[in-house]
Write an enzyme that holds these catalytic residues in place. Sequence first.
Site, PDB file in Angstrom:
ATOM      1  N   TYR A   1     -24.003   1.703 -65.153  1.00 12.96           N
ATOM      2  CA  TYR A   1     -25.158   0.958 -65.688  1.00 12.96           C
ATOM      3  C   TYR A   1     -24.992  -0.548 -65.575  1.00 12.96           C
ATOM      4  O   TYR A   1     -23.882  -1.067 -65.621  1.00 12.96           O
ATOM      5  CB  TYR A   1     -25.375   1.311 -67.170  1.00 12.96           C
ATOM      6  CG  TYR A   1     -25.411   2.791 -67.444  1.00 12.96           C
ATOM      7  CD1 TYR A   1     -26.448   3.577 -66.937  1.00 12.96           C
ATOM      8  CD2 TYR A   1     -24.406   3.408 -68.174  1.00 12.96           C
ATOM      9  CE1 TYR A   1     -26.475   4.945 -67.174  1.00 12.96           C
ATOM     10  CE2 TYR A   1     -24.428   4.770 -68.418  1.00 12.96           C
ATOM     11  CZ  TYR A   1     -25.463   5.533 -67.907  1.00 12.96           C
ATOM     12  OH  TYR A   1     -25.491   6.888 -68.135  1.00 12.96           O
TER      13      TYR A   1
ATOM     14  N   GLU B   1     -18.010  -0.429 -51.445  1.00 11.96           N
ATOM     15  CA  GLU B   1     -16.652  -0.774 -51.879  1.00 11.96           C
ATOM     16  C   GLU B   1     -15.753  -0.846 -50.649  1.00 11.96           C
ATOM     17  O   GLU B   1     -15.444   0.167 -50.036  1.00 11.96           O
ATOM     18  CB  GLU B   1     -16.118   0.291 -52.849  1.00 11.96           C
ATOM     19  CG  GLU B   1     -16.954   0.488 -54.099  1.00 11.96           C
ATOM     20  CD  GLU B   1     -16.553  -0.446 -55.240  1.00 11.96           C
ATOM     21  OE1 GLU B   1     -15.598  -1.237 -55.075  1.00 11.96           O
ATOM     22  OE2 GLU B   1     -17.208  -0.376 -56.300  1.00 11.96           O
TER      23      GLU B   1
END
Length: 269
Positions: free
Chosen positions: A221, A240
């Site tokens: 979130y 990533e």
Amino acid sequence: NPMKPVYDYRTLITDLTAFSQKNPQVPVFSIGQSLRGKNLYAIKLGSGHKRVFFNGAHHGMEWLTAKLLMQFAQDLADGAYGTSALLDGCSLYLVPMVNPDGVEIAATGKKWQANARGVDLNHNYDALWNLSKEGEAALGITGPGPTRFSGPYPESEPESHAVANFTRLNHFDLVIAFHSQGEVIYWDFCNFAPDKSFAYAKRFETVSPYRMDSPEGVASYGGYKDWFIKTYKRPGFTVEIGLGENPLPMEDFPKIYQRTLPLMLEALK
């Protein structure tokens, strides 16, 4: 114990200055300032209809993402990899270092992801932010610190606010926030992602070693790509880069760049 080489704000400025001297026609401008008054620099390449935004170094220890985007900008401006045709169809905006103060703190060897006020910028966007806030308590986080503190309210920090404002102004078709590490592609947020997102992520998997994944728990979130997907229902990604422990060593960069470049080029198509 000599400091390991890092890609810090000073290095970014040096690279940007050289970049502008070599490519005076390419706009380089500031979208705002950090808490400590450092400019949040952006580069704009191409002028096509498709509008793409890449950003890096939301997190202090993930400074290699800033180097990644600077190198990519340099290669695109040089017309490497036959990219000039790509840029005819695309306007690419890059903000290599969203969190220069955090990078500066991490450069001292401190394990630090947040900004200078101890707010984790990638939990400071308005994307189920209250759930990020609730998750802090479970982790024993009660206030500012090196990581995971979501701040007093969404966009409370000048850096996240500047990036969100820049996004609101520019109507991007696709965004990627670069983080390290794990070689994964986060592509959805609470099932808000459009079908296009999955199709893009599949293409990214085809051209790179990166694989689709879904974050769990508090990491789910308040992130930039979460906010973008929820607000615009357009493709937004967290990619990533690299493998290992943050901060990734500078010597990993050539390999990381090679593995990430095809994904970045694919996003422009």
